[in-house]
Motif scaffolding. Structure first.
Motif, PDB file in Angstrom:
ATOM      1  N   GLN A   1       0.830  -1.196   0.000  1.00 22.11           N
ATOM      2  CA  GLN A   1       0.000   0.000   0.000  1.00 22.11           C
ATOM      3  C   GLN A   1       0.873   1.258   0.000  1.00 22.11           C
ATOM      4  N   THR A   2       0.792   2.000  -1.084  1.00 19.45           N
ATOM      5  CA  THR A   2       1.636   3.189  -1.259  1.00 19.45           C
ATOM      6  C   THR A   2       0.851   4.475  -1.041  1.00 19.45           C
ATOM      7  N   HIS A   3      -0.307   4.381  -0.402  1.00 21.14           N
ATOM      8  CA  HIS A   3      -1.185   5.549  -0.324  1.00 21.14           C
ATOM      9  C   HIS A   3      -0.575   6.787   0.337  1.00 21.14           C
ATOM     10  N   PRO A   4       0.329   6.660   1.341  1.00 18.17           N
ATOM     11  CA  PRO A   4       0.902   7.902   1.870  1.00 18.17           C
ATOM     12  C   PRO A   4       1.617   8.720   0.795  1.00 18.17           C
ATOM     13  N   ILE A   5       2.219   8.038  -0.160  1.00 19.54           N
ATOM     14  CA  ILE A   5       2.909   8.720  -1.255  1.00 19.54           C
ATOM     15  C   ILE A   5       1.907   9.196  -2.307  1.00 19.54           C
ATOM     16  N   MET A   6       0.939   8.344  -2.631  1.00 21.82           N
ATOM     17  CA  MET A   6      -0.055   8.708  -3.641  1.00 21.82           C
ATOM     18  C   MET A   6      -0.889   9.904  -3.192  1.00 21.82           C
ATOM     19  N   PHE A   7      -1.210   9.972  -1.905  1.00 25.82           N
ATOM     20  CA  PHE A   7      -1.972  11.107  -1.401  1.00 25.82           C
ATOM     21  C   PHE A   7      -1.239  12.428  -1.659  1.00 25.82           C
ATOM     22  N   GLN A   8       0.078  12.410  -1.500  1.00 23.94           N
ATOM     23  CA  GLN A   8       0.855  13.636  -1.726  1.00 23.94           C
ATOM     24  C   GLN A   8       0.761  14.080  -3.179  1.00 23.94           C
ATOM     25  N   ILE A   9       0.850  13.131  -4.089  1.00 25.69           N
ATOM     26  CA  ILE A   9       0.786  13.440  -5.518  1.00 25.69           C
ATOM     27  C   ILE A   9      -0.590  13.975  -5.893  1.00 25.69           C
ATOM     28  N   ILE A  10      -1.630  13.303  -5.408  1.00 27.98           N
ATOM     29  CA  ILE A  10      -2.994  13.722  -5.739  1.00 27.98           C
ATOM     30  C   ILE A  10      -3.295  15.099  -5.176  1.00 27.98           C
ATOM     31  N   SER A  11      -2.854  15.365  -3.963  1.00 29.41           N
ATOM     32  CA  SER A  11      -3.101  16.686  -3.383  1.00 29.41           C
ATOM     33  C   SER A  11      -2.363  17.776  -4.154  1.00 29.41           C
TER      34      SER A  11
END
Length: 270
Positions: free
Chosen positions: A243-253
């Protein structure tokens, strides 16, 4: 992470270093493995305060009484058998696949999002950020870190939104929000909408049934697109089990804020 552990860490972040709540929280954290075995009198003695002070502290961090508090105390790794648990998922993946596999998973998810990104949804959310005067963004643990990051990025661009570390205060805000409010939820699994993720038994959550706010969810759970409590779903995918969501959240934001800048500047010219 358990509910009590999270709430004690929030006290450390919110309270003054020399305050009584800070001292109690730090003492409890330093003796976390003992709490479940202590009576309220013994815990009060350990913290060098009265029983009434402990009772007040327990209520202030969101527990009904000492029994409710002590049930949440035992620390058990991956207590709720969550396959997305950090140690089980990320640390386990690194142990199995090594550093190369870890970085390949991150790069794979970023490339996948780059090719499949739905800019119409990003733009809808960016326009909402222009139109709504009251905006809040929430999550739990790593997802709340994403909400704080989002708050900071928007503040650089003169848009000021609300977030709260306390899960209790998050629920209060969501339940009482009106139609003039936009609420953005960071939740990899989507479970933030459906249940209390860090409580015993994963109880069903009902605050989203009662809120009148527009609810936006940023998630990897495609089922959220069909959830009647969700008005807009911004999706990303995982190309591996890590689960890479901490990184993906940064990109999406970053993408959302970039588009917000564009639309807010257009509004300023009107």
């Amino acid at each position: 992470m358990g509910l009590l552990l999270q709430r004690l860490l929030i006290v450390l972040n919110d309270e003054d270093y020399n305050s009584t709540p800070y001292y109690i929280a730090m003492t409890m954290l330093n003796n976390f493995y003992l709490i479940n075995e202590l009576t309220i009198s013994e815990l009060a003695k350990l913290c060098n305060v009265s029983k009434s002070t402990i009772s007040k502290f327990i209520r202030e961090i969101g527990f009904e009484d000492y029994t409710d508090f002590r049930v949440a105390a035992p620390f058990i790794e991956n207590r709720y058998k969550n396959e997305l648990n950090y140690n089980t998922n990320v640390m386990g993946y690194m142990s199995e696949k090594g550093l190369e596999g870890y970085f390949e998973a991150i790069i794979g998810d970023i490339k996948d999002y780059w090719h499949d990104i739905d800019m119409d949804k990003i733009d809808e959310l960016a326009k909402d950020l222009v139109d709504y005067k009251i905006v809040a963004s929430f999550g739990l643990m790593y997802s709340e870190s994403a909400a704080i990051d989002f708050q900071t990025k928007l503040a650089y661009n003169k848009k000021f939104i609300i977030t709260k570390l306390s899960d209790v205060k998050q629920d209060e805000f969501i339940e009482n929000a009106g139609e003039d409010t936009l609420i953005i939820i960071f939740t990899n699994s989507g479970n933030y909408i459906k249940k209390y993720q860090i409580t015993e038994g994963n109880l069903e959550k009902s605050v989203f049934d009662r809120t009148r706010a527009k609810v936006v969810v940023i998630t990897s759970n495609k089922e959220m697109e069909q959830d009647p409590r969700v008005d807009l779903c911004v999706l990303f995918k995982h190309t591996s089990k890590m689960q890479t969501h901490p990184i993906m959240f940064q990109i999406i934001s970053d993408l959302i804020v970039h588009r917000y800048r564009l639309y807010s500047k257009g509004r300023e010219k009107l």
